[in-house]
Structures are given as structure tokens and as C-alpha cells.
Design a protein around this motif. Structure first.
Motif, PDB file in Angstrom:
ATOM      1  N   LEU A 268       7.559  -4.952   0.796  1.00 41.07           N
ATOM      2  CA  LEU A 268       8.660  -4.844   0.714  1.00 41.07           C
ATOM      3  C   LEU A 268       9.308  -3.802   1.904  1.00 41.07           C
ATOM      4  O   LEU A 268      10.336  -4.034   2.136  1.00 41.07           O
ATOM      5  N   GLN A 269       8.456  -2.872   2.291  1.00 44.05           N
ATOM      6  CA  GLN A 269       8.914  -1.970   3.509  1.00 44.05           C
ATOM      7  C   GLN A 269       9.167  -3.001   4.527  1.00 44.05           C
ATOM      8  O   GLN A 269      10.151  -2.893   5.275  1.00 44.05           O
ATOM      9  N   LYS A 270       8.586  -3.931   4.842  1.00 46.67           N
ATOM     10  CA  LYS A 270       8.628  -4.852   6.128  1.00 46.67           C
ATOM     11  C   LYS A 270       9.943  -5.773   5.856  1.00 46.67           C
ATOM     12  O   LYS A 270      10.726  -6.001   6.699  1.00 46.67           O
ATOM     13  N   ALA A 271      10.040  -6.177   4.642  1.00 44.87           N
ATOM     14  CA  ALA A 271      11.077  -6.920   4.172  1.00 44.87           C
ATOM     15  C   ALA A 271      12.551  -6.176   4.435  1.00 44.87           C
ATOM     16  O   ALA A 271      13.469  -6.694   4.872  1.00 44.87           O
ATOM     17  N   GLN A 272      12.555  -4.732   4.109  1.00 41.82           N
ATOM     18  CA  GLN A 272      13.736  -3.971   4.381  1.00 41.82           C
ATOM     19  C   GLN A 272      13.884  -3.761   5.755  1.00 41.82           C
ATOM     20  O   GLN A 272      15.273  -3.619   6.324  1.00 41.82           O
ATOM     21  N   ALA A 273      13.047  -3.621   6.414  1.00 42.86           N
ATOM     22  CA  ALA A 273      12.966  -3.372   8.134  1.00 42.86           C
ATOM     23  C   ALA A 273      13.602  -4.668   8.664  1.00 42.86           C
ATOM     24  O   ALA A 273      14.445  -4.574   9.742  1.00 42.86           O
ATOM     25  N   HIS A 274      13.415  -5.914   8.322  1.00 45.48           N
ATOM     26  CA  HIS A 274      13.721  -7.142   8.870  1.00 45.48           C
ATOM     27  C   HIS A 274      15.116  -7.136   8.153  1.00 45.48           C
ATOM     28  O   HIS A 274      16.065  -7.793   9.312  1.00 45.48           O
ATOM     29  N   LEU A 275      15.409  -6.831   7.436  1.00 43.85           N
ATOM     30  CA  LEU A 275      16.787  -7.151   6.639  1.00 43.85           C
ATOM     31  C   LEU A 275      17.620  -6.273   7.404  1.00 43.85           C
ATOM     32  O   LEU A 275      18.776  -6.547   7.846  1.00 43.85           O
TER      33      LEU A 275
END
Length: 101
Positions: free
Chosen positions: A57-64
């Protein structure tokens, strides 16, 4: 342009627009799945799987945040799947080994 051609064009444009949009629903689904896993006791009964979900989820947020929406979407979906697995593991581990008081 024929009606069929116009319809195909509109459908194609809408499909492309959907791909390029921020994965708001996927991020929400991932968060909800993680919260559900936590509520089922995954932090104690499936900590590694729950931690993996949080990292995704943290990776998703960073890419977002960088506008890499397709990568964000993929990580959010993976986070959701990992959280579901954590919840299932927590429930299964409760049946095998109940929490002590």
C-alpha cells in the motif's frame, strides 16, 4: 462517421480515460482490506502477511503521488490481495490456536 464507428470511438476514449485515471477505488479497497485484516487479529496471527500488505500500500501511495497510476493500481490491488490473505490466515489461526485471555 457511422453510428457504429462513433460508438466504438467513444468506448475506446472512455476505456483509455479509465486507464489513465487515479486508482482511487483500488486504493480505498486496499485500505479497507487492511483494516479488516487488522480487525480480525492479523497483526498477531498473520503479522508477516499484514506487513507485506502495508508495504504494498505504501508503494501504491508513492506511485500515486508521482502520477504513475498504472503502477499505483497494480500495487493497490496486490496490497488488497495480501490483506485478504492476512485476514484469512488470522481467522484460520484463531480456529487452530485461540487467543489467550
Amino acid at each position: 462517421m457511422s453510428t457504429r464507428g462513433s460508438t466504438l470511438f467513444v468506448v475506446t476514449v472512455l476505456a483509455l480515460a479509465a486507464c489513465a485515471s487515479a486508482p482511487v477505488q483500488e486504493m480505498s479497497d486496499a485500505r479497507q482490506a487492511i483494516w479488516s485484516a487488522e480487525a480480525s487479529g492479523a497483526a498477531r496471527r498473520a503479522p508477516n502477511t499484514l506487513q507485506a500488505a502495508w508495504i504494498l500500500l505504501q508503494k501504491a501511495q508513492a506511485h500515486l503521488e508521482t502520477g504513475a497510476y498504472e503502477d499505483a493500481r497494480r500495487y493497490a490491488l496486490d496490497a488488497r490481495d495480501e490483506a485478504i490473505k492476512a485476514r484469512e490466515d488470522a481467522v484460520r489461526n484463531t480456529a487452530v490456536r485461540p487467543e489467550s485471555p
